[in-house]
Scaffold this motif. Structure first.
Motif, PDB file in Angstrom:
ATOM      1  N   GLU A 293       0.823  -1.205   0.000  1.00 14.15           N
ATOM      2  CA  GLU A 293       0.000   0.000   0.000  1.00 14.15           C
ATOM      3  C   GLU A 293       0.860   1.259   0.000  1.00 14.15           C
ATOM      4  OE1 GLU A 293      -2.332   0.797   3.584  1.00 14.15           O
ATOM      5  OE2 GLU A 293      -4.057   1.211   2.297  1.00 14.15           O
TER       6      GLU A 293
ATOM      7  N   ARG B  21      -9.391   8.433  10.865  1.00 14.24           N
ATOM      8  CA  ARG B  21     -10.309   7.360  10.466  1.00 14.24           C
ATOM      9  C   ARG B  21     -10.690   7.480   8.992  1.00 14.24           C
ATOM     10  NH1 ARG B  21     -15.648   7.355  10.193  1.00 14.24           N
ATOM     11  NH2 ARG B  21     -15.763   9.369  11.265  1.00 14.24           N
TER      12      ARG B  21
ATOM     13  N   ASN C  36      -7.802   6.637   6.581  1.00 16.15           N
ATOM     14  CA  ASN C  36      -7.540   5.197   6.577  1.00 16.15           C
ATOM     15  C   ASN C  36      -8.610   4.399   5.844  1.00 16.15           C
ATOM     16  OD1 ASN C  36      -5.049   5.156   7.834  1.00 16.15           O
ATOM     17  ND2 ASN C  36      -5.899   5.017   9.888  1.00 16.15           N
ATOM     18  N   LEU C  37      -9.769   5.007   5.591  1.00 17.36           N
ATOM     19  CA  LEU C  37     -10.786   4.336   4.789  1.00 17.36           C
ATOM     20  C   LEU C  37     -10.434   4.344   3.305  1.00 17.36           C
ATOM     21  CD1 LEU C  37     -14.198   5.593   6.274  1.00 17.36           C
ATOM     22  CD2 LEU C  37     -13.249   3.280   6.411  1.00 17.36           C
TER      23      LEU C  37
ATOM     24  N   ARG D  30      -9.760   1.343   0.974  1.00 21.54           N
ATOM     25  CA  ARG D  30     -10.123   0.134   1.705  1.00 21.54           C
ATOM     26  C   ARG D  30     -11.635  -0.066   1.763  1.00 21.54           C
ATOM     27  NH1 ARG D  30      -6.004   1.216   6.831  1.00 21.54           N
ATOM     28  NH2 ARG D  30      -4.094   1.302   5.568  1.00 21.54           N
ATOM     29  N   THR D  31     -12.347   0.887   1.192  1.00 20.81           N
ATOM     30  CA  THR D  31     -13.796   0.787   1.126  1.00 20.81           C
ATOM     31  C   THR D  31     -14.253   1.462  -0.148  1.00 20.81           C
ATOM     32  OG1 THR D  31     -15.835   1.158   2.388  1.00 20.81           O
ATOM     33  CG2 THR D  31     -14.243   2.964   2.334  1.00 20.81           C
ATOM     34  N   GLY D  32     -15.511   1.293  -0.511  1.00 21.02           N
ATOM     35  CA  GLY D  32     -16.028   1.909  -1.720  1.00 21.02           C
ATOM     36  C   GLY D  32     -16.188   3.415  -1.566  1.00 21.02           C
TER      37      GLY D  32
ATOM     38  N   GLU E 195     -19.292   4.593   0.454  1.00 16.73           N
ATOM     39  CA  GLU E 195     -19.136   4.489   1.908  1.00 16.73           C
ATOM     40  C   GLU E 195     -18.176   5.563   2.422  1.00 16.73           C
ATOM     41  OE1 GLU E 195     -17.537   1.363   5.330  1.00 16.73           O
ATOM     42  OE2 GLU E 195     -17.991   0.631   3.307  1.00 16.73           O
ATOM     43  N   GLY E 196     -17.087   5.798   1.675  1.00 19.06           N
ATOM     44  CA  GLY E 196     -16.130   6.817   2.094  1.00 19.06           C
ATOM     45  C   GLY E 196     -16.733   8.209   2.083  1.00 19.06           C
TER      46      GLY E 196
ATOM     47  N   ALA F 115     -19.096   8.588   4.945  1.00 20.76           N
ATOM     48  CA  ALA F 115     -18.386   8.750   6.213  1.00 20.76           C
ATOM     49  C   ALA F 115     -17.910  10.185   6.387  1.00 20.76           C
ATOM     50  CB  ALA F 115     -17.207   7.784   6.278  1.00 20.76           C
TER      51      ALA F 115
END
Length: 292
Positions: free
Chosen positions: A184, A243, A246-247, A250-252, A255-256, A259
């Protein structure tokens, strides 16, 4: 876990060591202090260049878990006492592997998260903190020592710091989260090359590859100054920022983005955000309240 071939438990303690003529207190491998919202965590086995043994692993995990649960902590500096940050696994462990005396990693049993072995927990626990963790590297960061540094959010190092994914030299693979975290940062191909060769990088090349955030002539002083700066920001916004970043990846996106919006709605008009505005308008230092 790979370590420097020239390098050689328990709960961390706060502020002072056992007397020199006394047996080491449990956890003397790791010490920390908390002052003005900044936790100063030290790997403390300088005679072995902070080489990793069971007590060091346990001390790192327990220090991280204690700080994770301390609402007064706003930033963490992770460094090593003596000549090096961490030279990797204690060479005695490699010798034990040749005789069958060294046991394979066991589950730590202290977390419901993805990192289950004690070695993995020693590196991954720092990612579990809601606040930023800044690693200050000098001397050597080999094998498991490098993987612990990968658990930090920001890595500062002296230009002459020596870094290596050392495990292959001992006929092993990184087993402290490194195979999953390293790509990463530097890309899959560079991670593959470093893992398969174990070659040693200096701080300048490591920064160029993305393994480090940047080089500093005095990484510990720079890390402490950065941590103090972060500790002076709205702690609610700092926690949300860590937070959210860090998303990423690692997420769609849906969702990001959601958030982000949830965080900004929570922050706008909150007591600490109002205090940030008032302090900025009055050109004074803010007085924030830590989360409970």
């Amino acid at each position: 876990m790979g370590g420097d071939p020239t390098a050689g438990g328990g709960a961390p303690h706060v502020v002072r060591q056992a007397p020199a003529d006394a047996a080491p207190a449990p956890g003397s491998r790791v010490s920390y202090t908390v002052r003005d919202g900044v936790a100063d965590v030290r790997l403390d086995r300088p005679d072995k260049r902070n080489a990793l043994d069971p007590a060091m692993f346990a001390g790192l995990v327990q220090a991280g878990e204690r700080l994770r649960d301390d609402p007064a902590v706003r930033a963490v500096v992770l460094s090593g006492n003596g000549r090096s940050f961490c030279a990797g696994l204690d060479v005695a462990a490699f010798e034990a592997m040749t005789t069958g005396e060294h046991t394979r990693p066991e589950e730590a049993g202290s977390s419901a998260g993805p990192a289950r072995s004690l070695g993995q927990r020693a590196a991954h626990v720092w990612t579990e903190l809601a606040v930023p963790v800044i690693a200050a590297l000098h001397g050597h960061a080999y094998g498991g020592g490098l993987q612990i540094a990968l658990g930090a959010d920001i890595r500062l190092a002296a230009p002459d710091t020596r870094l290596s994914v050392m495990e292959i030299a001992w006929g092993l693979v990184p087993d402290m989260t490194g195979t999953q975290v390293l790509p990463e940062l530097v890309g899959r191909d560079v991670a593959m090359e470093l893992t398969l060769t174990g070659r040693v990088l200096d701080g300048v090349e490591a920064a160029r590859l993305g393994l480090l955030t940047r080089v500093e002539a005095d990484p510990l002083t720079a890390a402490q100054a950065l941590a103090a700066e972060i500790a002076g920001k709205n702690p609610d916004a700092v926690r949300d920022a860590k937070r959210l970043v860090n998303l990423a990846g690692r997420t769609g996106l849906a969702e990001g983005f959601a958030a982000e919006q949830a965080a900004i709605r929570r922050l706008i008009g909150s007591p600490n955000q109002v205090e940030a505005v008032h302090a900025q308008q009055s050109s004074r230092a803010p007085r924030f309240t830590d989360p409970v």
